[in-house]
Every structure is written in C-alpha cells, then in structure tokens.
Design a protein around this motif. Structure first.
Motif, PDB file in Angstrom:
ATOM      1  N   GLU A   1       0.815  -1.217   0.000  1.00  0.00           N
ATOM      2  CA  GLU A   1       0.000   0.000   0.000  1.00  0.00           C
ATOM      3  C   GLU A   1       0.851   1.270   0.000  1.00  0.00           C
ATOM      4  O   GLU A   1       0.325   2.378   0.046  1.00  0.00           O
ATOM      5  N   GLY A   2       2.168   1.114  -0.012  1.00  0.00           N
ATOM      6  CA  GLY A   2       3.055   2.278   0.021  1.00  0.00           C
ATOM      7  C   GLY A   2       4.152   2.102   1.056  1.00  0.00           C
ATOM      8  O   GLY A   2       4.326   1.023   1.640  1.00  0.00           O
ATOM      9  N   ARG A   3       4.896   3.170   1.341  1.00  0.00           N
ATOM     10  CA  ARG A   3       6.009   3.102   2.286  1.00  0.00           C
ATOM     11  C   ARG A   3       5.538   3.419   3.698  1.00  0.00           C
ATOM     12  O   ARG A   3       4.666   4.256   3.899  1.00  0.00           O
ATOM     13  N   LEU A   4       6.167   2.739   4.679  1.00  0.00           N
ATOM     14  CA  LEU A   4       5.872   2.992   6.087  1.00  0.00           C
ATOM     15  C   LEU A   4       7.179   3.075   6.864  1.00  0.00           C
ATOM     16  O   LEU A   4       8.215   2.536   6.438  1.00  0.00           O
ATOM     17  N   LYS A   5       7.138   3.747   8.002  1.00  0.00           N
ATOM     18  CA  LYS A   5       8.306   3.849   8.880  1.00  0.00           C
ATOM     19  C   LYS A   5       8.331   2.675   9.848  1.00  0.00           C
ATOM     20  O   LYS A   5       7.312   2.333  10.446  1.00  0.00           O
ATOM     21  N   LEU A   6       9.491   2.068   9.973  1.00  0.00           N
ATOM     22  CA  LEU A   6       9.689   0.976  10.932  1.00  0.00           C
ATOM     23  C   LEU A   6      10.687   1.447  11.975  1.00  0.00           C
ATOM     24  O   LEU A   6      11.809   1.863  11.644  1.00  0.00           O
ATOM     25  N   LYS A   7      10.302   1.398  13.243  1.00  0.00           N
ATOM     26  CA  LYS A   7      11.174   1.855  14.329  1.00  0.00           C
ATOM     27  C   LYS A   7      12.128   0.729  14.715  1.00  0.00           C
ATOM     28  O   LYS A   7      11.712  -0.383  15.035  1.00  0.00           O
TER      29      LYS A   7
ATOM     30  N   MET B   1      13.070 -10.162  13.796  1.00  0.00           N
ATOM     31  CA  MET B   1      11.833 -10.023  13.027  1.00  0.00           C
ATOM     32  C   MET B   1      10.947  -8.935  13.617  1.00  0.00           C
ATOM     33  O   MET B   1      10.782  -8.850  14.843  1.00  0.00           O
ATOM     34  N   PHE B   2      10.342  -8.163  12.736  1.00  0.00           N
ATOM     35  CA  PHE B   2       9.365  -7.149  13.139  1.00  0.00           C
ATOM     36  C   PHE B   2       8.065  -7.406  12.372  1.00  0.00           C
ATOM     37  O   PHE B   2       8.080  -7.597  11.152  1.00  0.00           O
ATOM     38  N   ARG B   3       6.969  -7.407  13.085  1.00  0.00           N
ATOM     39  CA  ARG B   3       5.669  -7.707  12.493  1.00  0.00           C
ATOM     40  C   ARG B   3       4.848  -6.431  12.317  1.00  0.00           C
ATOM     41  O   ARG B   3       4.628  -5.679  13.260  1.00  0.00           O
ATOM     42  N   MET B   4       4.387  -6.213  11.102  1.00  0.00           N
ATOM     43  CA  MET B   4       3.507  -5.074  10.820  1.00  0.00           C
ATOM     44  C   MET B   4       2.118  -5.660  10.524  1.00  0.00           C
ATOM     45  O   MET B   4       1.865  -6.200   9.438  1.00  0.00           O
ATOM     46  N   ARG B   5       1.252  -5.569  11.502  1.00  0.00           N
ATOM     47  CA  ARG B   5      -0.044  -6.259  11.438  1.00  0.00           C
ATOM     48  C   ARG B   5      -0.956  -5.650  10.373  1.00  0.00           C
ATOM     49  O   ARG B   5      -1.025  -4.442  10.206  1.00  0.00           O
ATOM     50  N   GLY B   6      -1.632  -6.564   9.669  1.00  0.00           N
ATOM     51  CA  GLY B   6      -2.609  -6.142   8.667  1.00  0.00           C
ATOM     52  C   GLY B   6      -2.018  -5.643   7.376  1.00  0.00           C
ATOM     53  O   GLY B   6      -2.749  -5.120   6.523  1.00  0.00           O
ATOM     54  N   LYS B   7      -0.690  -5.778   7.196  1.00  0.00           N
ATOM     55  CA  LYS B   7      -0.058  -5.272   5.984  1.00  0.00           C
ATOM     56  C   LYS B   7       0.309  -6.414   5.019  1.00  0.00           C
ATOM     57  O   LYS B   7       1.102  -6.236   4.100  1.00  0.00           O
ATOM     58  N   GLY B   8      -0.316  -7.559   5.245  1.00  0.00           N
ATOM     59  CA  GLY B   8      -0.076  -8.687   4.347  1.00  0.00           C
ATOM     60  C   GLY B   8      -1.172  -8.795   3.300  1.00  0.00           C
ATOM     61  O   GLY B   8      -1.552  -7.814   2.669  1.00  0.00           O
ATOM     62  N   VAL B   9      -1.727 -10.000   3.139  1.00  0.00           N
ATOM     63  CA  VAL B   9      -2.728 -10.282   2.106  1.00  0.00           C
ATOM     64  C   VAL B   9      -4.062 -10.597   2.768  1.00  0.00           C
ATOM     65  O   VAL B   9      -4.111 -11.354   3.738  1.00  0.00           O
ATOM     66  N   ARG B  10      -5.122 -10.014   2.234  1.00  0.00           N
ATOM     67  CA  ARG B  10      -6.466 -10.344   2.731  1.00  0.00           C
ATOM     68  C   ARG B  10      -6.868 -11.717   2.191  1.00  0.00           C
ATOM     69  O   ARG B  10      -6.813 -11.969   0.984  1.00  0.00           O
TER      70      ARG B  10
ATOM     71  N   GLY C   1      -3.530 -10.752   6.525  1.00  0.00           N
ATOM     72  CA  GLY C   1      -2.270 -11.250   7.048  1.00  0.00           C
ATOM     73  C   GLY C   1      -1.345 -10.120   7.455  1.00  0.00           C
ATOM     74  O   GLY C   1      -1.712  -8.933   7.423  1.00  0.00           O
ATOM     75  N   ASP C   2      -0.107 -10.461   7.830  1.00  0.00           N
ATOM     76  CA  ASP C   2       0.865  -9.488   8.323  1.00  0.00           C
ATOM     77  C   ASP C   2       2.065  -9.407   7.390  1.00  0.00           C
ATOM     78  O   ASP C   2       2.316 -10.305   6.575  1.00  0.00           O
ATOM     79  N   LEU C   3       2.805  -8.328   7.541  1.00  0.00           N
ATOM     80  CA  LEU C   3       4.091  -8.177   6.862  1.00  0.00           C
ATOM     81  C   LEU C   3       5.183  -8.424   7.897  1.00  0.00           C
ATOM     82  O   LEU C   3       5.236  -7.747   8.927  1.00  0.00           O
ATOM     83  N   ILE C   4       6.034  -9.396   7.645  1.00  0.00           N
ATOM     84  CA  ILE C   4       7.118  -9.743   8.564  1.00  0.00           C
ATOM     85  C   ILE C   4       8.426  -9.221   7.974  1.00  0.00           C
ATOM     86  O   ILE C   4       8.838  -9.637   6.886  1.00  0.00           O
ATOM     87  N   CYS C   5       9.072  -8.309   8.694  1.00  0.00           N
ATOM     88  CA  CYS C   5      10.320  -7.706   8.226  1.00  0.00           C
ATOM     89  C   CYS C   5      11.499  -8.313   8.992  1.00  0.00           C
ATOM     90  O   CYS C   5      11.519  -8.296  10.226  1.00  0.00           O
ATOM     91  N   LYS C   6      12.477  -8.815   8.261  1.00  0.00           N
ATOM     92  CA  LYS C   6      13.686  -9.389   8.864  1.00  0.00           C
ATOM     93  C   LYS C   6      14.844  -8.418   8.650  1.00  0.00           C
ATOM     94  O   LYS C   6      15.155  -8.057   7.515  1.00  0.00           O
ATOM     95  N   THR C   7      15.450  -7.998   9.755  1.00  0.00           N
ATOM     96  CA  THR C   7      16.544  -7.030   9.655  1.00  0.00           C
ATOM     97  C   THR C   7      17.845  -7.716   9.249  1.00  0.00           C
ATOM     98  O   THR C   7      18.169  -8.811   9.721  1.00  0.00           O
ATOM     99  N   VAL C   8      18.562  -7.067   8.355  1.00  0.00           N
ATOM    100  CA  VAL C   8      19.883  -7.543   7.927  1.00  0.00           C
ATOM    101  C   VAL C   8      20.841  -6.356   8.052  1.00  0.00           C
ATOM    102  O   VAL C   8      20.681  -5.341   7.376  1.00  0.00           O
ATOM    103  N   ILE C   9      21.815  -6.497   8.953  1.00  0.00           N
ATOM    104  CA  ILE C   9      22.768  -5.398   9.165  1.00  0.00           C
ATOM    105  C   ILE C   9      23.765  -5.363   8.012  1.00  0.00           C
ATOM    106  O   ILE C   9      24.417  -6.362   7.706  1.00  0.00           O
ATOM    107  N   GLU C  10      23.853  -4.210   7.374  1.00  0.00           N
ATOM    108  CA  GLU C  10      24.708  -4.059   6.200  1.00  0.00           C
ATOM    109  C   GLU C  10      26.091  -3.575   6.627  1.00  0.00           C
ATOM    110  O   GLU C  10      26.231  -2.538   7.284  1.00  0.00           O
TER     111      GLU C  10
END
Length: 379
Positions: free
Chosen positions: A289-295, A305-314, A322-331
């Motif tokens: 749905e667009g860009r969002l800020k993740l703290k 893992m960080f879970r963004m609820r409701g940002k997955g697939v209906r 569903g949810d969007l699960i973000c996995k952090t990777v340190i660059e």
C-alpha cells in the motif's frame, strides 16, 4: 409376495453412486438393527430387506444385472423353473447385452447420446500485486465452438441428418458367432444413429469448428498459486448441440523482487546500517500500500523479526488480513576511506578487552565455548 424395488428400499435414486448407496445403507442399518429394536419382527424384516438391497446394489456386476432384468437378474430362484425367468427374453439378446458391455457396446438398444464438450485449462500468470488486489484479465482461448449456421447438427441449413441405414438409428450393430452375439457401436454412424448426407459448409459436417475466443476473467483479490477459477460453459462445445464443457483458469503468481508470500503473510528483508542497529532509529519499509516507517530499537541484531499487522494479504476465503514480517539484515559498510577505517579501529579497541563481555556478549560467549571445546579434547 413381490419384492420392493431395491433403490426404493434404500431411498436413493437409480443414478446414485457407490458413496450415496453406502451412506444410505449405514443410516438405515443403524436405525433398523435388531440390537436397537429387540422384539420387533417388522423392524427385523425391514433390516433384512435393507441388507439384501445393499448386497445387490453395492456389487457392480449384480447391480448391472438388476438394472437390466430386475429381481429376475439377481435371484437364483427365479427363471429356472418357468414363468418368472427372464420374461421370455431371447437368450441371444441377453448374451449380446452382456458381451456388449465387455467389448464396449454398453448393451444399449439406442444411439449414443451426444457427448458433453471437453473441459479446458488455461494457465494464467499474475504479479503479486494483481493477485493480492484482484484484477480483470482478457485471455484468448483456442477451442471448439458450436456452429452457428447449422446449430450443431452438422447438416446444411434447410436439411436434416438422416437415419443411419446400417443400424437403422439404434447406433449399435450386432456381430453373431454361433451362440454368442456381440454388440458394438455402428461403424457407419460411429454410434450416433444418424448420418449427415449434406454437410454444413462452415463446419464441414462436424457441428463445431475451431475458434479462438476472447474472454474476460475476473480474478478475485487474494488468489494464490494453485487456485482455479471455473468459467462454466466456456470449454469445448459438445457434439450435436450437447452442452459445452467448462474452462478452468489455473493461477500462477510470479516471484516478487521484494516480498515472499506464505499464505496470507508477506516476508521481506530490510537492510539497516550498523549505526541504526547499534543506536536505534527509523527505516522506510515497502508495503503493497506504500512506504511505512519501521522503528528500530537500539542494539538490534541481524535476523530480528518485526511484524507489521494487517499489511499482508487479505484472505480470499475468510477475509482476514495477514501481516508483513520484516527481517533485519545489518549491512557492513563498504568502500571506506582511511579515516573511516581508523574510526572503526578506534571503536573496536574501545569495546574490546575488559569491556568485551559487556559490548559483545554473543562473540565472547562463542569464543569461550570454543576454548572449552579444545581444552576438553586435550585433557
């Protein structure tokens, strides 16, 4: 006393399949079983009647004989002594029916019914965004369509198909060899009972012709790879005006460069800088749905893992999001200048030595475990 019709006894239609017959028998057997109805002679007789009906109709050979000849076809006490028998049927006809089944004739005394058109499958590729949001797609499907000039009859407009002179419209011919008679499809009309003497010019007497149809398919939101969409009547046209088959649109969702879908959840990797991981901060993450800020909290490690609820697939079926699960990777920084490298060396010195257990607990724990491992080997 005449017996009741077995289908009537079980309460099923004559077209019932094996599953329906077994289900009806179990229901009646539980209801009428003698152990549940002690002292009831009527119920016991009904139970025997139900059991007898099931024994005949659950056996394909006995059921076929019963369908053709009724109780006379399955009761060994009928037909041996006279009047009941096969009702005076000619034994050549009986053997013709039986062997016709074996050799593909089907034992039928009538022309074959026009067959329903074949079902078709169309493989449709969608992007993840199209699958998640839903879309209407135009597809082109090569298929057989009913002839609009002869309306599927195959005969030239103004004429009609004629009765086959070989089988006289029955669609079947018999080949007799001594005592046996084998029934098979008429080779002249191919079992149809009719032939086209003046064929339609458009379909050349076939009643249908090849055409590529353009169809609009509405894809509901939330479909996934493996889902099928049925378009009734959009398959091949049937023979001689018989109903058309169905078209099944098979969905395949292409791989996405950012997201991986698992059911109703989406997964993605989010690269974060070494500084953000250590001190905390915010990063922009993509969603459908667009860009969002993740703290990012301080002291974040790779793989968190960080879970963004409701940002997955209906969900297509339940409507649950569903949810969007973000996995952090340190660059790790690359292309560093000498001054930047020097700063990192100073940082490393400041968090090593006596302070290492405080600043690098995982690394220190790992190396202590390695040391114990080798000490055990040498002791």
């Amino acid at each position: 006393m005449s017996k009741r019709d077995y289908y009537e006894v079980l309460g099923v239609e004559r077209s019932a399949d094996e599953k329906d017959i077994k289900k009806a028998y179990k229901r009646l057997a539980m209801k009428l079983h003698p152990d549940r109805n002690r002292g009831s002679n009527d119920t016991e007789e009904q139970f025997k009647e139900v059991k007898e009906a099931y024994e005949i109709l659950s056996d394909p050979q006995k059921r076929a004989a019963y369908d053709k000849f009724g109780h006379a076809g399955v009761d060994p006490n009928m037909g041996a002594g006279g009047g009941a028998g096969f009702g005076g049927a000619d034994f050549g006809d009986i053997f013709g029916d039986v062997f016709g089944d074996i050799f593909g004739g089907g034992g039928a005394r009538r022309a074959q019914r026009p067959s329903r058109g074949a079902d078709l499958r169309y493989n449709l590729e969608l992007s993840l965004e199209e699958a998640v949001r839903g879309i209407s797609k135009e597809i082109k499907v090569p298929t057989l369509v009913g002839c609009d000039e002869c309306h599927g009859s195959g005969a030239k407009p103004g004429s009609q198909p004629q009765t086959c002179p070989t089988c006289h419209g029955s669609g079947q011919v018999q080949m007799r060899q001594g005592f046996f008679a084998v029934t098979q499809a008429c080779p002249h009309c191919r079992g149809k009972g009719k032939i086209v003497t003046d064929p339609c010019r458009k379909c050349h007497g076939e009643g249908r012709y090849q055409k590529t149809k353009t169809l609009s398919v509405k894809i509901p939101a939330g479909v996934d790879t493996g889902d099928r969409i049925r378009l009734a009547g959009e398959g091949e046209a049937g023979e001689n005006g018989a109903p058309a088959g169905d078209l099944y649109v098979q969905v395949h969702v292409k791989e996405h460069p950012i997201f991986v879908r698992d059911g109703n959840n989406l997964y993605c990797e989010v690269p974060i800088s070494f500084t953000n991981a250590a001190l905390g901060g915010e990063v922009e993450v993509p969603t459908l749905e667009g860009r969002l800020k993740l703290k990012i909290p301080p002291e974040t490690q790779t793989g968190r893992m960080f879970r963004m609820r409701g940002k997955g697939v209906r969900s297509l079926r339940s409507g649950v999001e569903g949810d969007l699960i973000c996995k952090t990777v340190i660059e790790t920084p690359v292309n560093l200048s000498e001054s930047q490298k020097e700063l990192l060396r100073q940082l490393e010195e400041s968090i090593s030595g006596a302070e290492a257990k405080v600043h690098k607990p995982k690394a220190e724990g790992f190396f202590e475990g390695v040391k114990r491992f080798f000490d055990d080997l040498t002791s």
